[in-house]
Enzyme design. Structure first.
Site, PDB file in Angstrom:
ATOM      1  CB  CYS A   9      -0.988  -0.034   1.165  1.00 58.21           C
ATOM      2  SG  CYS A   9      -2.360   1.134   0.965  1.00 58.21           S
TER       3      CYS A   9
ATOM      4  CG  HIS B 121      -3.598  -3.395   3.416  1.00 58.88           C
ATOM      5  ND1 HIS B 121      -2.659  -2.910   4.301  1.00 58.88           N
ATOM      6  CD2 HIS B 121      -4.121  -2.316   2.771  1.00 58.88           C
ATOM      7  CE1 HIS B 121      -2.612  -1.593   4.215  1.00 58.88           C
ATOM      8  NE2 HIS B 121      -3.476  -1.201   3.296  1.00 58.88           N
TER       9      HIS B 121
ATOM     10  CD  GLU C  62      -1.536  -5.839   5.841  1.00 62.75           C
ATOM     11  OE1 GLU C  62      -2.026  -4.731   6.118  1.00 62.75           O
ATOM     12  OE2 GLU C  62      -1.077  -6.128   4.706  1.00 62.75           O
TER      13      GLU C  62
END
Length: 230
Positions: free
Chosen positions: A115, A210, A212
């Site tokens: 990002c 993202h 994660e």
């Protein structure tokens, strides 16, 4: 190399954070990042903002580097006037993370930008950003949106994730002019650049979403594999 590669991850730098009965400044990293690195086979080292002069020494101790998401990059970093919709600057993070990126590029250390990290990679190579676009965040603050991204055939990203995937996303800025040597390796339906990479480098990739916050380990596994191969 033997064992798990050491992957450095940049962190937030927040003031006045509440810790139990204490209110203290803190270097923060959402747990999704270290969990993703661990699940992909790496060891995690947190890299809070420091003197940019120390970036090369820090990167020299790592096998791979992740520049995490976070606040908007100061438009002064890419020579643009500030839009009213651009957030306040994170001066220490901008300086430190740009220095980390430059050190990784100079040393050939595998690098993943997430990002904000992808945007900083683009800026480090002379690119610019769109300071506001709609449709890439959820309607509710603090919640990730989701949309599909399509890989560009023949790219490093496509080699790791060859099919269209739905990804978690939360950003209102994006790549405008690509930095020198970068190529777009994924797009969203509206044409927004969703991934970039540097073909001339050993392993350099940026993703606008993202990973994660998802279960798909393939992008991080590709970084960890490149770090292990070093």
């Amino acid at each position: 190399m033997s064992g798990r590669p050491l992957i450095g991850v940049s962190t937030y730098w927040e003031t006045g954070t509440r810790w139990g009965v204490w209110e203290l400044d803190a270097a923060l990293l959402p747990t999704g990042y270290p969990l993703l690195v661990r699940r992909a086979g790496g060891l995690v080292a947190m890299l809070p903002p420091d003197d940019p002069a120390h970036a090369a020494a820090a990167v020299a101790r790592l096998d791979g580097l992740v520049i995490a998401g976070g606040p908007d990059v100061d438009p002064a970093r890419y020579g643009a006037p500030r839009s009213p919709r651009t957030g306040p600057p994170a001066t220490e993070r901008d300086a430190w993370e740009l220095a980390l990126i430059e050190a990784a590029l100079a040393s050939g250390t595998p690098l993943l930008g997430i990002c904000r990290g992808m945007q900083l990679l683009n800026i480090a190579l002379g690119g610019t950003l769109v300071q506001h676009l709609d449709g890439h965040t959820a309607d509710v603050a603090g919640v990730f949106g989701r949309h599909p991204v399509v890989p560009v055939p023949g790219t490093r990203y496509a080699a790791a994730v060859p099919e269209e995937t739905v990804v978690p996303t939360s950003h209102h800025q994006a790549v405008d002019r690509l930095g020198e040597g970068l190529v777009a390796s994924a797009h969203s339906a509206d044409g927004t650049v969703e991934a970039v990479e540097l073909p001339a480098a050993r392993w350099v990739l940026g993703v606008q979403w993202h990973p994660e916050m998802a279960e798909d380990l393939r992008v991080m596994r590709a970084l960890v594999r490149a770090a292990s191969d070093g």
